[in-house]
Design an enzyme around this catalytic site. Structure first.
Site, mmCIF file in Angstrom:
data_model
loop_
_atom_site.group_PDB
_atom_site.id
_atom_site.type_symbol
_atom_site.label_atom_id
_atom_site.label_comp_id
_atom_site.label_asym_id
_atom_site.label_seq_id
_atom_site.Cartn_x
_atom_site.Cartn_y
_atom_site.Cartn_z
ATOM 1 C CE1 TYR A 180 -3.698 -2.673 -0.281
ATOM 2 C CE2 TYR A 180 -2.664 -3.464 1.792
ATOM 3 C CZ TYR A 180 -3.581 -3.422 0.623
ATOM 4 O OH TYR A 180 -4.272 -4.549 0.259
ATOM 5 N NE ARG A 227 0.897 -6.385 9.843
ATOM 6 C CZ ARG A 227 0.040 -7.185 9.337
ATOM 7 N NH1 ARG A 227 -0.564 -7.054 8.302
ATOM 8 N NH2 ARG A 227 -0.033 -8.666 9.944
ATOM 9 N N GLY A 310 -3.926 -13.709 12.370
ATOM 10 C CA GLY A 310 -5.201 -13.352 11.496
ATOM 11 C C GLY A 310 -6.018 -14.200 11.299
#
Length: 353
Positions: A180, A227, A310
């Site tokens: 991203y 992160r 997750g």
């Protein structure tokens, strides 16, 4: 299970009762306006026994949205929606940080209310398609941010962090991983800039450091995490200098005194050990694909201060209780990961001894 997993720890200003935390996971179940709902609050409160919940990626601005039905944290309505989530989690005894995720070029105009061209460090179109309301479509070439627009985007992160705290979050996590926007500035195949944000390694890490500095200045370093995912090729990322890039970035971030560094670890043990040695505060580790005992051993061995999971947390709202008791785990239903209603979201069964 190693006792180290169940010992309390302070992560910055956030006290945790143990060290098993929930990783951020996009679920695409907010409103089209990016407002969290009562269903979202139910999902998170079910998982409040995790030491820390790191929320799904949340856009810090309208241009930060990449996927359908993802939440934002830049409008009054979004703040009010997140307040429902944080109040519910806190009432259940949990702790939640909101992950600030600007998708950058991993986006499609059809997924956003404004319909604008995505933005990125450089006008490099990503390979692959994006799911939209009308089906999969190729992602378009993004618009390269000007130098001034990069600075404005840093301020978007600052304002979003303040909004997250106003919404009751215990802090924020800056998403600088998984291909991203922040990661796009780091990678050589997505950053072709010739200004102060491109070219040299020092220039390519500048945006990440400026975002972290702005957020920490706004809400305090003890409420700020970041992160990273060294060597992660997700979302058409190519890193030509991972072994040099990440130590340089971590060295530049270390003086900020952030609450934690969250690493998505893909197997470079030597690289992980280098970053562990450079980082002065808590390190949260997501060892992709590993079982809980393997992950817990990282705490016992000093590689991590806490672990994040997750899909196991997604499929097991009572994961902490199951791990403590040795109960079997639910199997995640991958067909319901993204979008939809309560099915595969809030209807996973809890274990009853």
């Amino acid at each position: 299970m190693p006792n180290a997993l169940w010992t309390p720890i302070a992560v910055g200003d956030i006290p945790l009762p143990h060290r098993l935390a929930m990783a951020p996971m996009t679920r695409d179940r907010s409103t089209p306006e990016g407002v969290p709902t009562e269903l979202n609050a139910e999902y998170y409160v079910q998982r409040a026994s995790n030491a820390l919940i790191i929320s799904e990626g949340t856009q810090p601005s309208p241009d930060g949205q990449g996927y359908l039905l993802t939440p934002g944290i830049h409008s009054d309505e979004q703040i009010a929606g997140w307040r429902k989530v944080t109040d519910a989690v806190h009432t259940a005894g949990g702790r939640l940080v909101i992950q600030l995720m600007h998708a950058g070029r991993i986006a499609h105009p059809g997924n956003t209310p404004h319909g604008r061209q995505p933005v990125a460090p450089s006008a490099v179109r990503p390979a692959g398609t994006m799911f939209t309301a009308s089906g999969p479509q190729e992602m378009p070439e993004p618009r390269a941010l000007s130098t001034g627009q990069v600075a404005a985007t840093v301020e978007d992160f600052r304002r979003a962090a303040a909004a997250a705290v106003a919404a009751g979050a215990d802090g924020v996590e800056i998403h600088a991983a998984n291909g991203y926007l922040v990661h796009q500035f780091l990678a050589t195949n997505t950053n072709h800039r010739t200004d102060r944000y491109g070219g040299s390694l020092a220039n390519r890490i500048r945006f990440a450091v400026e975002v972290a500095t702005a957020v920490a200045d706004e809400i305090g370093p003890g409420r700020t995490g970041i992160r990273l995912s060294p060597g992660n090729p997700t979302n058409d990322i190519e890193e030509s200098d991972t072994r040099e890039l990440y130590p340089a970035l971590v060295r530049a971030l270390a003086p900020l005194g952030l609450a934690y560094l969250h690493i998505l670890h893909l197997g470079d043990e030597e690289g992980l050990d280098v970053l562990r040695g450079l980082w002065p505060t808590a390190l949260l580790l997501n060892r992709a694909g590993a079982d809980i005992p393997t992950r817990a051993q990282d705490i016992a061995d000093g590689r991590a201060d806490a672990i994040t999971v997750g899909a196991m947390a997604l499929a097991n709202p009572d994961l902490v209780e199951r791990v403590r008791s040795g109960a079997p785990l639910n199997t995640p239903d991958r067909t319901t990961f993204y979008g939809g209603d309560a099915k595969g979201y809030t209807d996973y069964p809890v274990h009853i001894p």
